[in-house]
Design a protein around this motif. Sequence first.
Motif, PDB file in Angstrom:
ATOM      1  N   PHE A  91       1.098  -1.205   0.014  1.00  0.00           N
ATOM      2  CA  PHE A  91      -0.209  -0.082  -0.101  1.00  0.00           C
ATOM      3  C   PHE A  91       0.779   0.920   0.034  1.00  0.00           C
ATOM      4  CE2 PHE A  91      -4.102  -2.003   0.994  1.00  0.00           C
ATOM      5  CZ  PHE A  91      -3.532  -3.223   0.921  1.00  0.00           C
ATOM      6  N   LEU A  92      -0.309   2.674  -0.543  1.00  0.00           N
ATOM      7  CA  LEU A  92       1.405   3.246  -0.955  1.00  0.00           C
ATOM      8  C   LEU A  92      -0.113   4.813  -0.645  1.00  0.00           C
ATOM      9  CD1 LEU A  92       3.891   5.504  -1.884  1.00  0.00           C
ATOM     10  CD2 LEU A  92       2.754   5.087  -4.089  1.00  0.00           C
ATOM     11  N   GLY A  93       0.509   5.237   0.630  1.00  0.00           N
ATOM     12  CA  GLY A  93      -0.283   6.831   0.819  1.00  0.00           C
ATOM     13  C   GLY A  93       0.476   7.860   0.515  1.00  0.00           C
ATOM     14  N   THR A  94      -0.215   8.883  -0.301  1.00  0.00           N
ATOM     15  CA  THR A  94       0.672   9.931  -0.646  1.00  0.00           C
ATOM     16  C   THR A  94      -0.621  10.643  -0.079  1.00  0.00           C
ATOM     17  OG1 THR A  94       1.308  11.077  -2.534  1.00  0.00           O
ATOM     18  CG2 THR A  94      -0.724   9.756  -2.512  1.00  0.00           C
ATOM     19  N   GLY A  95      -0.090  12.232  -0.347  1.00  0.00           N
ATOM     20  CA  GLY A  95      -0.503  13.368   0.240  1.00  0.00           C
ATOM     21  C   GLY A  95      -0.644  13.271   1.875  1.00  0.00           C
ATOM     22  N   ALA A  96       0.381  12.942   2.583  1.00  0.00           N
ATOM     23  CA  ALA A  96       0.407  13.272   3.844  1.00  0.00           C
ATOM     24  C   ALA A  96       1.033  14.316   4.359  1.00  0.00           C
ATOM     25  CB  ALA A  96       1.274  11.936   4.710  1.00  0.00           C
ATOM     26  N   GLY A  97       1.654  14.739   3.146  1.00  0.00           N
ATOM     27  CA  GLY A  97       2.862  15.807   3.827  1.00  0.00           C
ATOM     28  C   GLY A  97       2.074  17.305   3.985  1.00  0.00           C
ATOM     29  N   GLN A  98       0.679  17.263   3.006  1.00  0.00           N
ATOM     30  CA  GLN A  98       0.209  18.308   3.508  1.00  0.00           C
ATOM     31  C   GLN A  98      -1.100  18.045   4.032  1.00  0.00           C
ATOM     32  OE1 GLN A  98      -0.745  17.749  -0.620  1.00  0.00           O
ATOM     33  NE2 GLN A  98      -0.006  19.983  -0.919  1.00  0.00           N
ATOM     34  N   GLU A  99      -0.843  18.487   5.372  1.00  0.00           N
ATOM     35  CA  GLU A  99      -1.801  17.887   6.410  1.00  0.00           C
ATOM     36  C   GLU A  99      -3.243  17.918   6.560  1.00  0.00           C
ATOM     37  OE1 GLU A  99       0.646  16.735  10.512  1.00  0.00           O
ATOM     38  OE2 GLU A  99      -1.790  17.242  10.059  1.00  0.00           O
ATOM     39  N   HIS A 100      -2.970  19.700   5.702  1.00  0.00           N
ATOM     40  CA  HIS A 100      -4.401  20.796   6.049  1.00  0.00           C
ATOM     41  C   HIS A 100      -5.451  20.578   4.695  1.00  0.00           C
ATOM     42  CE1 HIS A 100      -1.531  23.187   4.299  1.00  0.00           C
ATOM     43  NE2 HIS A 100      -1.937  23.196   2.955  1.00  0.00           N
ATOM     44  N   HIS A 101      -4.957  19.194   4.199  1.00  0.00           N
ATOM     45  CA  HIS A 101      -5.884  18.850   2.557  1.00  0.00           C
ATOM     46  C   HIS A 101      -6.366  17.217   3.390  1.00  0.00           C
ATOM     47  CE1 HIS A 101      -5.454  21.943   0.434  1.00  0.00           C
ATOM     48  NE2 HIS A 101      -4.209  22.241   0.093  1.00  0.00           N
ATOM     49  N   ARG A 104      -1.965  -7.670   6.781  1.00  0.00           N
ATOM     50  CA  ARG A 104      -0.289  -7.839   6.797  1.00  0.00           C
ATOM     51  C   ARG A 104       0.465  -7.447   5.261  1.00  0.00           C
ATOM     52  NH1 ARG A 104      -3.208  -9.002  10.524  1.00  0.00           N
ATOM     53  NH2 ARG A 104      -3.441 -10.522  11.307  1.00  0.00           N
ATOM     54  N   SER A 105       0.035  -5.946   5.546  1.00  0.00           N
ATOM     55  CA  SER A 105       0.718  -5.762   3.757  1.00  0.00           C
ATOM     56  C   SER A 105       1.596  -4.730   4.709  1.00  0.00           C
ATOM     57  CB  SER A 105       0.084  -5.805   2.817  1.00  0.00           C
ATOM     58  OG  SER A 105      -0.240  -6.833   2.020  1.00  0.00           O
ATOM     59  N   PRO A 106       2.875  -4.649   3.082  1.00  0.00           N
ATOM     60  CA  PRO A 106       3.705  -2.986   3.864  1.00  0.00           C
ATOM     61  C   PRO A 106       2.716  -2.236   3.203  1.00  0.00           C
ATOM     62  CG  PRO A 106       4.769  -4.355   2.518  1.00  0.00           C
ATOM     63  CD  PRO A 106       3.671  -5.177   2.690  1.00  0.00           C
ATOM     64  N   LEU A 107       3.009  -0.969   4.101  1.00  0.00           N
ATOM     65  CA  LEU A 107       2.782  -0.038   3.837  1.00  0.00           C
ATOM     66  C   LEU A 107       4.381   1.822   3.468  1.00  0.00           C
ATOM     67  CD1 LEU A 107       0.199   2.465   3.466  1.00  0.00           C
ATOM     68  CD2 LEU A 107       0.246   2.019   5.876  1.00  0.00           C
ATOM     69  N   PHE A 108       3.618   2.503   2.167  1.00  0.00           N
ATOM     70  CA  PHE A 108       4.601   3.419   2.521  1.00  0.00           C
ATOM     71  C   PHE A 108       3.876   4.798   2.289  1.00  0.00           C
ATOM     72  CE2 PHE A 108       7.633   0.180   1.853  1.00  0.00           C
ATOM     73  CZ  PHE A 108       7.269  -0.496   1.423  1.00  0.00           C
ATOM     74  N   PHE A 109       4.593   5.464   2.937  1.00  0.00           N
ATOM     75  CA  PHE A 109       3.842   6.520   2.938  1.00  0.00           C
ATOM     76  C   PHE A 109       4.929   8.018   1.443  1.00  0.00           C
ATOM     77  CE2 PHE A 109       0.010   7.420   5.382  1.00  0.00           C
ATOM     78  CZ  PHE A 109       0.345   5.945   6.221  1.00  0.00           C
ATOM     79  N   CYS A 110       4.290   7.705   1.276  1.00  0.00           N
ATOM     80  CA  CYS A 110       5.302   9.212   0.519  1.00  0.00           C
ATOM     81  C   CYS A 110       4.446   9.550  -0.737  1.00  0.00           C
ATOM     82  CB  CYS A 110       5.797   7.989  -0.846  1.00  0.00           C
ATOM     83  SG  CYS A 110       6.476   8.978  -2.352  1.00  0.00           S
ATOM     84  N   ASP A 111       4.829  11.452  -1.184  1.00  0.00           N
ATOM     85  CA  ASP A 111       4.452  12.428  -1.672  1.00  0.00           C
ATOM     86  C   ASP A 111       4.810  12.132  -3.193  1.00  0.00           C
ATOM     87  OD1 ASP A 111       3.959  14.909   0.927  1.00  0.00           O
ATOM     88  OD2 ASP A 111       2.482  13.466  -0.078  1.00  0.00           O
ATOM     89  N   LEU A 112       3.574  11.483  -3.276  1.00  0.00           N
ATOM     90  CA  LEU A 112       4.081  11.516  -4.858  1.00  0.00           C
ATOM     91  C   LEU A 112       4.373  12.846  -5.632  1.00  0.00           C
ATOM     92  CD1 LEU A 112       2.115   8.260  -5.837  1.00  0.00           C
ATOM     93  CD2 LEU A 112       4.395   8.439  -5.800  1.00  0.00           C
ATOM     94  N   GLU A 113       3.583  13.714  -5.123  1.00  0.00           N
ATOM     95  CA  GLU A 113       3.632  15.131  -6.112  1.00  0.00           C
ATOM     96  C   GLU A 113       5.306  15.757  -5.829  1.00  0.00           C
ATOM     97  OE1 GLU A 113       0.255  17.415  -5.705  1.00  0.00           O
ATOM     98  OE2 GLU A 113      -0.701  15.397  -6.234  1.00  0.00           O
ATOM     99  N   VAL A 114       5.886  15.312  -4.979  1.00  0.00           N
ATOM    100  CA  VAL A 114       7.394  15.361  -5.116  1.00  0.00           C
ATOM    101  C   VAL A 114       8.320  15.121  -5.736  1.00  0.00           C
ATOM    102  CG1 VAL A 114       9.258  16.863  -3.324  1.00  0.00           C
ATOM    103  CG2 VAL A 114       7.104  16.274  -2.592  1.00  0.00           C
ATOM    104  N   GLU A 115       8.923  16.235  -6.997  1.00  0.00           N
ATOM    105  CA  GLU A 115       9.336  14.707  -7.693  1.00  0.00           C
ATOM    106  C   GLU A 115      10.866  13.752  -6.892  1.00  0.00           C
ATOM    107  OE1 GLU A 115      10.962  16.384 -10.870  1.00  0.00           O
ATOM    108  OE2 GLU A 115      11.995  14.596 -11.415  1.00  0.00           O
ATOM    109  N   ASP A 116      11.193  14.621  -6.094  1.00  0.00           N
ATOM    110  CA  ASP A 116      12.218  13.659  -5.269  1.00  0.00           C
ATOM    111  C   ASP A 116      11.771  12.419  -3.892  1.00  0.00           C
ATOM    112  OD1 ASP A 116      14.561  16.922  -4.822  1.00  0.00           O
ATOM    113  OD2 ASP A 116      14.753  15.596  -6.490  1.00  0.00           O
ATOM    114  N   PHE A 117      10.633  12.915  -3.498  1.00  0.00           N
ATOM    115  CA  PHE A 117      10.160  11.786  -2.795  1.00  0.00           C
ATOM    116  C   PHE A 117       9.739  10.325  -3.760  1.00  0.00           C
ATOM    117  CE2 PHE A 117      11.403  14.502   0.335  1.00  0.00           C
ATOM    118  CZ  PHE A 117      10.360  15.135   1.057  1.00  0.00           C
ATOM    119  N   ARG A 118       9.294  10.855  -5.259  1.00  0.00           N
ATOM    120  CA  ARG A 118       8.955   9.379  -5.560  1.00  0.00           C
ATOM    121  C   ARG A 118       9.902   9.250  -6.039  1.00  0.00           C
ATOM    122  NH1 ARG A 118       6.077  13.439  -9.802  1.00  0.00           N
ATOM    123  NH2 ARG A 118       7.750  13.660 -10.944  1.00  0.00           N
TER     124      ARG A 118
END
Lengths: 180, 244
Positions: free
Chosen positions: A99-109, A125-139
């Motif tokens: 699972f990949l959760g995106t958008g955590a960096g912008q808390e107010h949204h 039972r699966s790994p979870l990643f958080f990543c702001d896909l909109e930011v190129e470096d993180f992506r």
Amino acid sequence: MSVLRPLDKLPGLNTATVLLVGSEDALLQQLADSMLKEDCASELRVHLAKALPLPSNVNRPRIDLIVFVINLHSKYSLQHVEESLHHVDASFFLGRVCFLGTGAGQEHHCILHRNTVLKLAHTYRSPLFFCDLEVEDFRATMAQRLVRMLLICAGHVRGVSALNLLSLLRTSETPPPEEL
Amino acid sequence: MSKEPDEDVDLFDMEQFKRSFKKILQRALKNVTISFRDAEENAIWIRIAWGTQCTKPNQYKPTYVVHYPQTPYAFTSSRLKSIMPLLGQALTVASKHHQIVKMDLRSRHLDSLKAIVFKQYDQTFENHNSTTPLQERLDSRIIHENKVENERVQRITQESFGDYPQPQLEFAQYKLETKFKSDLNGGILAERKEPLRCLIKFSSPHLLEALKSLAPAGIADAPLSPLLTCIPNKGMNYFKIRDK
């Protein structure tokens, strides 16, 4: 109801296929582009889907890894993912789903709480990643990790299997969400 | 604002309109400054500064009115409740109409209001560079599984909103006075007999374009609720919704 099963087809020679599932096409496209930029010895293929089940009349290669992309800004994306999970065979969850959760960096949204996604990943039972896909470096970093995971799931890395990887990732997991 | 035109509209006489308008306002309020400008061909721009019986007109808070004589429409910049009836009356009488009705349509962009009200928003412009959706990428290693679904969404969006650029509105407001409906049986709110009052406001620099892009971006299902898609058609962006 067609269900996705792992290992139900013969693998292609030196190919690894990942399926990205998420309701926002633009995000998936960006992630796919980043993943394909990575250098690797195997041939990569990326399939993008809004939801499962996939159209059944298409000839597609064996899927080695499924990445469910949830945008924390949109309840709609969580809904789609939850409905799609019903169309995945249980044996996929032995290391071939993440699972990949995106958008955590912008808390107010954020409409979805991190815990919601944490619970979902824990249930399956699966790994979870958080990543702001909109930011190129993180992506780009995330894409690197996913490509590495994909190669392992496709069996292209000697000595490590998808199940091995899953248990390795799990030992570093925080306590189950009930206690959070 | 709009007016119901009466039977035969005489040929519009600009000078007579100005005189009549000025006379009506000045009779009712001694302290008022009115100036006219024929900025465009078919439009008359009016600037009004309001005062009271005792105070001089306040030049810092004028009201602007634009009237298109060929049409029964006028656009005003102020929403001061106190002067609206008088202004409405002056416009009605000066332009020789029977009555005036306020429309539930507001925006900061006069051109967009004109486009909606005169039904000119559905004209596509000359350059037919139809923007193709971003799906077709040259990388053959990326496969879109839901091509059919994406095409359906594009088609529905095009049917609801059209190919043309949307008029620019900033808000859509829905005042709900409906009974509370819930999937769960019971609950305190479900048993109320009186309607639940609730206000929903959408705001955006360009609301209609934002709504148009919701389904293609994967943030909402297509088709969108008709309450959203009917805005240019009905010429309203402030709605009151009651149970039937």
